[in-house]
Design an enzyme around this catalytic site. Sequence first.
Site, PDB file in Angstrom:
ATOM      1  N   ASP A  91      22.685  70.813 -46.613  1.00 42.49           N
ATOM      2  CA  ASP A  91      22.702  69.419 -46.132  1.00 42.49           C
ATOM      3  C   ASP A  91      21.653  68.596 -46.885  1.00 42.49           C
ATOM      4  OD1 ASP A  91      24.550  70.281 -44.307  1.00 42.49           O
ATOM      5  OD2 ASP A  91      23.204  70.227 -42.576  1.00 42.49           O
ATOM      6  N   ALA A 122      16.962  63.858 -39.941  1.00 42.24           N
ATOM      7  CA  ALA A 122      17.463  62.611 -39.367  1.00 42.24           C
ATOM      8  C   ALA A 122      17.025  62.470 -37.900  1.00 42.24           C
ATOM      9  CB  ALA A 122      18.985  62.565 -39.470  1.00 42.24           C
ATOM     10  N   THR A 362      24.510  69.190 -35.775  1.00 39.43           N
ATOM     11  CA  THR A 362      25.302  68.360 -36.718  1.00 39.43           C
ATOM     12  C   THR A 362      26.258  67.427 -35.957  1.00 39.43           C
ATOM     13  OG1 THR A 362      27.123  69.947 -37.148  1.00 39.43           O
ATOM     14  CG2 THR A 362      25.227  70.051 -38.617  1.00 39.43           C
ATOM     15  N   GLN A 366      30.968  66.634 -28.028  1.00 36.79           N
ATOM     16  CA  GLN A 366      31.459  65.378 -27.437  1.00 36.79           C
ATOM     17  C   GLN A 366      31.569  64.317 -28.548  1.00 36.79           C
ATOM     18  OE1 GLN A 366      28.991  67.235 -25.918  1.00 36.79           O
ATOM     19  NE2 GLN A 366      30.300  67.913 -24.244  1.00 36.79           N
TER      20      GLN A 366
HETATM   21  C1  LIG Z   1      18.276  74.314 -33.271  1.00 32.30           C
HETATM   22  C2  LIG Z   1      18.569  72.912 -33.715  1.00 32.30           C
HETATM   23  C3  LIG Z   1      18.640  72.629 -35.079  1.00 32.30           C
HETATM   24  C4  LIG Z   1      18.794  71.315 -35.514  1.00 32.30           C
HETATM   25  N1  LIG Z   1      18.700  71.018 -36.848  1.00 32.30           N
HETATM   26  C5  LIG Z   1      18.648  69.716 -37.235  1.00 32.30           C
HETATM   27  C6  LIG Z   1      18.349  69.377 -38.598  1.00 32.30           C
HETATM   28  O1  LIG Z   1      18.149  70.240 -39.459  1.00 32.30           O
HETATM   29  N2  LIG Z   1      18.272  68.058 -38.930  1.00 32.30           N
HETATM   30  C7  LIG Z   1      18.481  67.062 -38.020  1.00 32.30           C
HETATM   31  O2  LIG Z   1      18.385  65.901 -38.387  1.00 32.30           O
HETATM   32  N3  LIG Z   1      18.783  67.360 -36.720  1.00 32.30           N
HETATM   33  C8  LIG Z   1      18.856  68.655 -36.312  1.00 32.30           C
HETATM   34  N4  LIG Z   1      19.146  68.975 -34.999  1.00 32.30           N
HETATM   35  C9  LIG Z   1      19.414  67.894 -34.046  1.00 32.30           C
HETATM   36  C10 LIG Z   1      20.863  67.896 -33.536  1.00 32.30           C
HETATM   37  O3  LIG Z   1      21.737  67.436 -34.521  1.00 32.30           O
HETATM   38  C11 LIG Z   1      20.862  67.061 -32.237  1.00 32.30           C
HETATM   39  O4  LIG Z   1      20.213  67.840 -31.249  1.00 32.30           O
HETATM   40  C12 LIG Z   1      22.252  66.673 -31.802  1.00 32.30           C
HETATM   41  O5  LIG Z   1      22.816  65.730 -32.677  1.00 32.30           O
HETATM   42  C13 LIG Z   1      22.270  66.095 -30.383  1.00 32.30           C
HETATM   43  O6  LIG Z   1      21.265  65.141 -30.180  1.00 32.30           O
HETATM   44  P1  LIG Z   1      20.312  65.274 -28.895  1.00 32.30           P
HETATM   45  O7  LIG Z   1      19.790  66.651 -28.857  1.00 32.30           O
HETATM   46  O8  LIG Z   1      19.352  64.160 -28.938  1.00 32.30           O
HETATM   47  O9  LIG Z   1      21.282  65.110 -27.660  1.00 32.30           O
HETATM   48  P2  LIG Z   1      21.704  63.725 -26.975  1.00 32.30           P
HETATM   49  O10 LIG Z   1      22.217  62.795 -27.995  1.00 32.30           O
HETATM   50  O11 LIG Z   1      20.603  63.279 -26.091  1.00 32.30           O
HETATM   51  O12 LIG Z   1      22.937  64.197 -26.075  1.00 32.30           O
HETATM   52  C14 LIG Z   1      22.794  64.754 -24.771  1.00 32.30           C
HETATM   53  C15 LIG Z   1      24.207  64.921 -24.187  1.00 32.30           C
HETATM   54  O13 LIG Z   1      24.861  63.637 -24.086  1.00 32.30           O
HETATM   55  C16 LIG Z   1      26.096  63.694 -24.765  1.00 32.30           C
HETATM   56  N5  LIG Z   1      26.372  62.403 -25.386  1.00 32.30           N
HETATM   57  C17 LIG Z   1      25.511  61.606 -26.084  1.00 32.30           C
HETATM   58  N6  LIG Z   1      26.153  60.515 -26.538  1.00 32.30           N
HETATM   59  C18 LIG Z   1      27.442  60.626 -26.148  1.00 32.30           C
HETATM   60  C19 LIG Z   1      28.613  59.820 -26.287  1.00 32.30           C
HETATM   61  N7  LIG Z   1      28.575  58.677 -26.976  1.00 32.30           N
HETATM   62  N8  LIG Z   1      29.759  60.241 -25.726  1.00 32.30           N
HETATM   63  C20 LIG Z   1      29.811  61.402 -25.013  1.00 32.30           C
HETATM   64  N9  LIG Z   1      28.741  62.206 -24.842  1.00 32.30           N
HETATM   65  C21 LIG Z   1      27.579  61.837 -25.401  1.00 32.30           C
HETATM   66  C22 LIG Z   1      25.922  64.772 -25.835  1.00 32.30           C
HETATM   67  O14 LIG Z   1      27.165  65.277 -26.262  1.00 32.30           O
HETATM   68  C23 LIG Z   1      25.104  65.797 -25.067  1.00 32.30           C
HETATM   69  O15 LIG Z   1      25.949  66.567 -24.265  1.00 32.30           O
HETATM   70  C24 LIG Z   1      19.016  70.285 -34.557  1.00 32.30           C
HETATM   71  C25 LIG Z   1      19.037  70.592 -33.185  1.00 32.30           C
HETATM   72  C26 LIG Z   1      18.793  71.872 -32.766  1.00 32.30           C
HETATM   73  C27 LIG Z   1      18.753  72.166 -31.286  1.00 32.30           C
END
Ligand SMILES: Cc1cc2nc3c(=O)[nH]c(=O)nc-3n(C[C@H](O)[C@H](O)[C@H](O)COP(=O)(O)OP(=O)(O)OC[C@H]3O[C@@H](n4cnc5c(N)ncnc54)[C@H](O)[C@@H]3O)c2cc1C
Length: 379
Positions: A91, A122, A362, A366
């Site tokens: 990535d 990001a 990624t 949802q």
């Molecule tokens: C182990 C791990 C590795 C990762 N690696 C990277 C990385 O290398 N680089 C990077 O940039 N990020 C990374 N991430 C971040 C990852 O991409 C995010 O955790 C993910 O995109 C979800 O964001 P959040 O955790 O803030 O959840 P939130 O956005 O807070 O979501 C919480 C819940 O609400 C739901 N939700 C939110 N918005 C909507 C919507 N519009 N419609 C329906 N449901 C919704 C979600 O599906 C989820 O169930 C990593 C995360 C983890 C845990």
Amino acid sequence: MIELNEEQRMIINTVKQIAQEKIKPRAAEIDENEEFPWDTIKLFAENGLLSPLLPQQYGGIGAGYLLFALILEEISKVCASSALILIAHTDGMLSILCGPDENLKKKYLPQFAKGKLAAFAATEPDAGSDILSMRTRAVRKGDSYILNGQKCFITNGSAADIISVYAYTDPGKRAKGLSAFVVEKGTKGLIYGKDEKKMGMCGSINCELLFEDMVVPVENRIGEEGGGFTNMMVALDMSRMFTASQAVGLAQGAIDEAVKYAKQRIQFNQPISRLQGIQFMLADMEANTEAARQLTYHAAQIMDNEQWNQVPKTSAMAKFIASDNAMRVTTDAIQVMGGSGYIKEYPVERMMRDAKLIQIYTGTNQIMRAVTAREMLKD
Ligand SMILES: Cc1cc2nc3c(=O)[nH]c(=O)nc-3n(C[C@H](O)[C@H](O)[C@H](O)COP(=O)(O)OP(=O)(O)OC[C@H]3O[C@@H](n4cnc5c(N)ncnc54)[C@H](O)[C@@H]3O)c2cc1C
């Protein structure tokens, strides 16, 4: 069905051998000890696996997306953490490869072929699914940008030599105000925060990155100011196919373990594989994994065919179908194996913990459904 040429078959056979002989024996250990597998990174580098997507002019093997999907599948069958490291690395590399700057490509891409590790940054504490809520700012000062902000959950974060970082140069413009930057390890103002303790994928590192007046030269901006959102989405859309491949491999690894166990485990004077209740579970696991595999290969072939307008939808569909399947299959593999499946002596409990992440990162499943519906419904 896919057909591989002689060279592609050779590459996959080498990957299979490395996965079975070198990566599999380390999988339980790196999970248990939460150890970053530097030996595996070295193996990846020695065998060209840190750069299969890189064109030959930058020192890669130009393997194409379908072959990369197959590589990830083989590694994920035995160790999803090792595949995760490779995906996050790719990535980070794609941000540069898909950008327009030949100077950045010439400077950084050959380094990846030689073993330098990348990361993609990001996500922030207040910006996950709603990525445009990010607060990291990049302010131009002469020939540099000064970055302040915080990223979280970044895979490979503190291990990476080169990180693709996204920050607002003009927050008022939302998506059109986001820019992308290449940040090298050792840059003044780049501070590593806490390493996260995780449920699964424990053989990988995820950490916070803090930027405190971090100075990044203007020539390290990827593309124009305001080009960051497009750059980020191009990399993420592709990465969703990578994570689908990871999920397919993980599910297959769990099926292989469950089948092996079911043939050996005797209850009621017969192997449990003769019980129809077990057979029906195994059949569902196999059929759904094969369906996920074919969709994933289709998404990869669309990328190889450069049908870029179809990539967001097919990659998103492959990602949620394959990772929801991996979650079900790994849970059912434990069920097939009964109490033994729940015990760390066997790999399926690790596989179930690992599968959970693929439904989240990624872009959550949802969000993958929202992307699919958006693409279906647009005029
Ligand atoms: C182990 C791990 C590795 C990762 N690696 C990277 C990385 O290398 N680089 C990077 O940039 N990020 C990374 N991430 C971040 C990852 O991409 C995010 O955790 C993910 O995109 C979800 O964001 P959040 O955790 O803030 O959840 P939130 O956005 O807070 O979501 C919480 C819940 O609400 C739901 N939700 C939110 N918005 C909507 C919507 N519009 N419609 C329906 N449901 C919704 C979600 O599906 C989820 O169930 C990593 C995360 C983890 C845990």
